[in-house]
Design an enzyme around this catalytic site. Sequence first.
Site, PDB file in Angstrom:
ATOM      1  N   ASP A  31      -2.837  -1.219  10.782  1.00  0.00           N
ATOM      2  CA  ASP A  31      -2.993  -1.238   9.324  1.00  0.00           C
ATOM      3  C   ASP A  31      -3.594  -2.534   8.795  1.00  0.00           C
ATOM      4  O   ASP A  31      -4.014  -2.591   7.634  1.00  0.00           O
ATOM      5  CB  ASP A  31      -1.641  -1.028   8.639  1.00  0.00           C
ATOM      6  N   LYS A  41       0.854  -1.188   0.000  1.00  0.00           N
ATOM      7  CA  LYS A  41       0.000   0.000   0.000  1.00  0.00           C
ATOM      8  C   LYS A  41       0.885   1.232   0.000  1.00  0.00           C
ATOM      9  O   LYS A  41       2.052   1.198   0.396  1.00  0.00           O
ATOM     10  CB  LYS A  41      -0.940   0.020   1.206  1.00  0.00           C
TER      11      LYS A  41
END
EC number: 2.7.1.148
Length: 299
Positions: free
Chosen positions: A142, A17
């Site tokens: 996350d 990401k």
Amino acid sequence: MTHQPSPVIHHHFAPAKINLGLSVLGVRENGYHDLHSLMVPLTVGDELEIRPAGALTLRVEGADLPTDERNLVYRAARAYLDAAGAAGGADLVLHKRLPLASGLGGGSSDAASTLLALAELYPAPDHRPVDLPALALTLGADVPFFLLGGAALAEGVGERLTPVDDLPPVHLVLANAGAEVSAGDAYRWLDETGDFSGKLRLEAMRLALARGVEVPYFNSLQAGVLARVPSVLTTLEALADAGLHSVLMSGSGATCFGLAHDAAQAQAAAAALAQRCPGWWVTAAQVRLPLSDNSGGRT
């Protein structure tokens, strides 16, 4: 003599990401930080092989990492198997493609892919459902993001996720000069200055992404890292010199990225940068949108 067939090996992709902007709004009394960040999965990442087994084992290829409870993949697998009351285990092989401690969420993505893979391999019984997002949050702030399979606005400490499904195609180049930056250090350096920020201008960012012009985003952690890790500034300058725009550090660093107008420009810039900076980790990528399913990239 009959031979038992080997267990089927399942392959799962664990995407990297980037943060298309990361604003740290402030710090709480417990030391956690309030965030406002647009997180997007990419077409590059790690790979996970998994097959059913009687016990839980982990092997890592491509990086020198522990294979026991010190590894987030192992902890994720153990947590799911225990929560689901699964009788079996799994043989896991993690193929690390992403640099370590790089701001790309590799460990969190690997953990999320492990949860998704085991939920498919050992579905939780109706009388013992497993709340995957809640379980993911126990592994790291996350990790729940990577269960979504798409872009999301992250708020709170990163646990409040709002899917974002109207982003245009985004092509980019990632570069890391070999530095590792721990998230703990990056946030501590910010805390020392108290230089917190306001929320991102999401609509302006969307418009700029669609037009292919400079994107008005920022990373609250970048200044503190630049002051202590000079190679990050070198990386940002190299990306800009390669003709890319809107260069930014991702997450806590040290990976940086620059946006391209199309896939051809991204590939050409990545090739030129890799040739000019041997030893760097450089790759072209694009934002992985939309995903056809929420499988974590099973193939």
